[in-house]
Write a protein that holds these residues in place. Structure first.
Motif, PDB file in Angstrom:
ATOM      1  N   ALA A   1     -45.190   4.439  32.333  1.00  0.00           N
ATOM      2  CA  ALA A   1     -45.873   3.054  33.026  1.00  0.00           C
ATOM      3  C   ALA A   1     -45.032   3.727  34.330  1.00  0.00           C
ATOM      4  O   ALA A   1     -44.199   4.438  35.107  1.00  0.00           O
ATOM      5  CB  ALA A   1     -44.898   1.726  32.875  1.00  0.00           C
ATOM      6  N   THR A   2     -45.879   2.480  35.619  1.00  0.00           N
ATOM      7  CA  THR A   2     -45.326   2.952  37.010  1.00  0.00           C
ATOM      8  C   THR A   2     -44.874   2.093  37.326  1.00  0.00           C
ATOM      9  O   THR A   2     -46.261   0.768  37.606  1.00  0.00           O
ATOM     10  CB  THR A   2     -45.926   4.348  37.889  1.00  0.00           C
ATOM     11  OG1 THR A   2     -47.668   3.951  37.921  1.00  0.00           O
ATOM     12  CG2 THR A   2     -46.382   5.419  36.984  1.00  0.00           C
TER      13      THR A   2
ATOM     14  N   VAL B   1     -36.001   4.979  30.283  1.00  0.00           N
ATOM     15  CA  VAL B   1     -35.848   5.057  31.910  1.00  0.00           C
ATOM     16  C   VAL B   1     -35.896   5.275  32.855  1.00  0.00           C
ATOM     17  O   VAL B   1     -37.825   5.058  32.758  1.00  0.00           O
ATOM     18  CB  VAL B   1     -35.082   6.223  31.048  1.00  0.00           C
ATOM     19  CG1 VAL B   1     -33.621   6.857  30.681  1.00  0.00           C
ATOM     20  CG2 VAL B   1     -36.301   7.788  30.548  1.00  0.00           C
ATOM     21  N   GLN B   2     -35.753   4.330  34.330  1.00  0.00           N
ATOM     22  CA  GLN B   2     -36.231   4.784  35.489  1.00  0.00           C
ATOM     23  C   GLN B   2     -35.741   5.943  35.725  1.00  0.00           C
ATOM     24  O   GLN B   2     -34.543   6.123  36.573  1.00  0.00           O
ATOM     25  CB  GLN B   2     -35.962   3.026  35.949  1.00  0.00           C
ATOM     26  CG  GLN B   2     -36.259   2.884  37.147  1.00  0.00           C
ATOM     27  CD  GLN B   2     -36.172   1.311  37.658  1.00  0.00           C
ATOM     28  OE1 GLN B   2     -35.988   0.858  37.291  1.00  0.00           O
ATOM     29  NE2 GLN B   2     -35.990   1.575  38.915  1.00  0.00           N
ATOM     30  N   SER B   3     -36.781   6.220  36.213  1.00  0.00           N
ATOM     31  CA  SER B   3     -36.935   7.327  37.688  1.00  0.00           C
ATOM     32  C   SER B   3     -38.198   7.378  38.634  1.00  0.00           C
ATOM     33  O   SER B   3     -38.130   5.986  38.690  1.00  0.00           O
ATOM     34  CB  SER B   3     -37.632   8.828  36.713  1.00  0.00           C
ATOM     35  OG  SER B   3     -37.094   9.895  37.653  1.00  0.00           O
ATOM     36  N   SER B   4     -38.337   8.217  39.336  1.00  0.00           N
ATOM     37  CA  SER B   4     -39.127   8.187  40.867  1.00  0.00           C
ATOM     38  C   SER B   4     -39.628   9.383  39.935  1.00  0.00           C
ATOM     39  O   SER B   4     -39.136  10.853  41.191  1.00  0.00           O
ATOM     40  CB  SER B   4     -38.418   7.746  41.113  1.00  0.00           C
ATOM     41  OG  SER B   4     -37.916   9.027  42.445  1.00  0.00           O
ATOM     42  N   HIS B   5     -40.914   9.286  41.433  1.00  0.00           N
ATOM     43  CA  HIS B   5     -41.398  10.716  41.907  1.00  0.00           C
ATOM     44  C   HIS B   5     -42.218   9.932  43.023  1.00  0.00           C
ATOM     45  O   HIS B   5     -43.096   8.982  42.936  1.00  0.00           O
ATOM     46  CB  HIS B   5     -42.384  11.377  40.618  1.00  0.00           C
ATOM     47  CG  HIS B   5     -44.037  11.032  40.281  1.00  0.00           C
ATOM     48  ND1 HIS B   5     -43.435  10.031  38.895  1.00  0.00           N
ATOM     49  CD2 HIS B   5     -45.297  10.830  40.902  1.00  0.00           C
ATOM     50  CE1 HIS B   5     -44.419   9.214  38.733  1.00  0.00           C
ATOM     51  NE2 HIS B   5     -45.650   9.563  39.738  1.00  0.00           N
ATOM     52  N   PHE B   6     -42.449  10.610  44.555  1.00  0.00           N
ATOM     53  CA  PHE B   6     -42.396  10.711  45.421  1.00  0.00           C
ATOM     54  C   PHE B   6     -42.358   9.164  46.012  1.00  0.00           C
ATOM     55  O   PHE B   6     -41.094   8.975  45.502  1.00  0.00           O
ATOM     56  CB  PHE B   6     -44.011  11.218  45.557  1.00  0.00           C
ATOM     57  CG  PHE B   6     -44.535  11.982  45.014  1.00  0.00           C
ATOM     58  CD1 PHE B   6     -44.546  12.980  45.743  1.00  0.00           C
ATOM     59  CD2 PHE B   6     -45.529  12.391  43.437  1.00  0.00           C
ATOM     60  CE1 PHE B   6     -44.931  14.874  45.739  1.00  0.00           C
ATOM     61  CE2 PHE B   6     -45.977  13.239  43.415  1.00  0.00           C
ATOM     62  CZ  PHE B   6     -45.678  14.424  44.822  1.00  0.00           C
TER      63      PHE B   6
ATOM     64  N   TYR C   1     -41.807  -6.606  35.383  1.00  0.00           N
ATOM     65  CA  TYR C   1     -42.255  -5.749  35.230  1.00  0.00           C
ATOM     66  C   TYR C   1     -41.435  -5.337  34.760  1.00  0.00           C
ATOM     67  O   TYR C   1     -41.980  -3.718  33.437  1.00  0.00           O
ATOM     68  CB  TYR C   1     -43.254  -5.567  36.038  1.00  0.00           C
ATOM     69  CG  TYR C   1     -43.962  -4.058  35.978  1.00  0.00           C
ATOM     70  CD1 TYR C   1     -45.318  -4.451  34.835  1.00  0.00           C
ATOM     71  CD2 TYR C   1     -43.261  -2.706  35.834  1.00  0.00           C
ATOM     72  CE1 TYR C   1     -45.764  -3.515  34.536  1.00  0.00           C
ATOM     73  CE2 TYR C   1     -44.232  -1.595  36.033  1.00  0.00           C
ATOM     74  CZ  TYR C   1     -45.872  -1.583  35.554  1.00  0.00           C
ATOM     75  OH  TYR C   1     -46.539  -0.682  34.635  1.00  0.00           O
ATOM     76  N   CYS C   2     -40.028  -4.729  36.006  1.00  0.00           N
ATOM     77  CA  CYS C   2     -38.606  -3.265  35.671  1.00  0.00           C
ATOM     78  C   CYS C   2     -38.302  -3.602  34.126  1.00  0.00           C
ATOM     79  O   CYS C   2     -38.257  -2.577  33.028  1.00  0.00           O
ATOM     80  CB  CYS C   2     -38.119  -3.280  36.378  1.00  0.00           C
ATOM     81  SG  CYS C   2     -39.142  -2.495  37.895  1.00  0.00           S
TER      82      CYS C   2
ATOM     83  N   ASP D   1     -40.917   5.491  38.005  1.00  0.00           N
ATOM     84  CA  ASP D   1     -42.223   5.227  36.735  1.00  0.00           C
ATOM     85  C   ASP D   1     -40.853   5.172  35.658  1.00  0.00           C
ATOM     86  O   ASP D   1     -39.631   4.814  35.921  1.00  0.00           O
ATOM     87  CB  ASP D   1     -42.511   6.973  36.738  1.00  0.00           C
ATOM     88  CG  ASP D   1     -41.112   7.952  36.850  1.00  0.00           C
ATOM     89  OD1 ASP D   1     -40.317   7.439  35.936  1.00  0.00           O
ATOM     90  OD2 ASP D   1     -41.889   8.668  37.975  1.00  0.00           O
ATOM     91  N   PHE D   2     -41.362   4.548  34.331  1.00  0.00           N
ATOM     92  CA  PHE D   2     -40.748   4.337  33.835  1.00  0.00           C
ATOM     93  C   PHE D   2     -40.917   5.624  32.236  1.00  0.00           C
ATOM     94  O   PHE D   2     -42.134   5.986  32.156  1.00  0.00           O
ATOM     95  CB  PHE D   2     -40.967   3.232  32.696  1.00  0.00           C
ATOM     96  CG  PHE D   2     -40.828   1.786  33.926  1.00  0.00           C
ATOM     97  CD1 PHE D   2     -39.196   1.893  34.137  1.00  0.00           C
ATOM     98  CD2 PHE D   2     -41.718   1.545  35.070  1.00  0.00           C
ATOM     99  CE1 PHE D   2     -38.788   0.697  34.965  1.00  0.00           C
ATOM    100  CE2 PHE D   2     -41.105   0.672  36.700  1.00  0.00           C
ATOM    101  CZ  PHE D   2     -40.141   0.681  35.901  1.00  0.00           C
ATOM    102  N   ARG D   3     -40.089   6.237  31.844  1.00  0.00           N
ATOM    103  CA  ARG D   3     -40.544   7.532  31.139  1.00  0.00           C
ATOM    104  C   ARG D   3     -40.038   7.096  29.556  1.00  0.00           C
ATOM    105  O   ARG D   3     -38.344   6.298  29.603  1.00  0.00           O
ATOM    106  CB  ARG D   3     -39.683   8.670  31.398  1.00  0.00           C
ATOM    107  CG  ARG D   3     -40.513   8.654  33.018  1.00  0.00           C
ATOM    108  CD  ARG D   3     -39.671   9.849  33.368  1.00  0.00           C
ATOM    109  NE  ARG D   3     -40.193  10.406  35.113  1.00  0.00           N
ATOM    110  CZ  ARG D   3     -40.724  11.340  35.381  1.00  0.00           C
ATOM    111  NH1 ARG D   3     -40.628  12.325  34.536  1.00  0.00           N
ATOM    112  NH2 ARG D   3     -40.760  11.486  36.621  1.00  0.00           N
ATOM    113  N   VAL D   4     -40.494   7.748  28.981  1.00  0.00           N
ATOM    114  CA  VAL D   4     -39.708   7.917  27.645  1.00  0.00           C
ATOM    115  C   VAL D   4     -39.685   9.476  27.302  1.00  0.00           C
ATOM    116  O   VAL D   4     -41.030  10.267  26.761  1.00  0.00           O
ATOM    117  CB  VAL D   4     -40.157   6.887  26.076  1.00  0.00           C
ATOM    118  CG1 VAL D   4     -41.295   7.306  25.728  1.00  0.00           C
ATOM    119  CG2 VAL D   4     -39.264   7.098  24.978  1.00  0.00           C
TER     120      VAL D   4
END
Length: 120
Positions: A49-50, A31-36, A20-21, A40-43
């Motif tokens: 996506a999370t 890019v892969q990041s995170s919250h809490f 999935y990643c 998450d995946f961001r552009v």
């Protein structure tokens, strides 16, 4: 992380968290990041996506009409997030039931929903 078609707590997993990643990071400028406690995946700073590994939960962002179509054509692989988030198109991906091709297609719609026009 587990490989595709292995078991997780007695369940067969069709799409692994790792895969999935990889799909998410395969999109331009993703890019892969995170919250809490969520990956998450961001552009360009926008989440498409999370993934929450501790409970094997994945989510993608769709337009409401895309979400309805996906729910009709891929029953059992996706469901709207409860409440207003789901009404806005945020959709849970059941990794233990989802096939890679369908998730890739859905994630493409998700990525396109937030990617700048010039990048699409």
């Amino acid at each position: 992380m587990i490989a595709a078609a292995e078991t997780l707590e007695g369940r067969v997993v069709v799409l692994s968290e790792d895969r999935y990643c990889q799909i998410a990071l395969g999109f331009p400028e993703a890019v892969q990041s995170s919250h809490f406690d969520v990956t998450d995946f961001r552009v360009r700073g926008k989440i498409f996506a999370t993934l929450r590994p501790k409970d094997n939960r994945a989510v993608i962002k769709l337009a409401p009409d895309e979400q309805r179509l996906l729910l009709e054509t891929s029953a059992g692989q996706f469901e709207p997030i409860p409440g207003s988030w789901g009404q806005k198109g945020w959709t849970r991906v059941w990794l233990e039931q989802a096939d890679e091709e369908t998730v890739r297609h859905a994630m493409t719609m998700s990525w396109r929903s937030v990617a700048p026009k010039a990048l699409r």
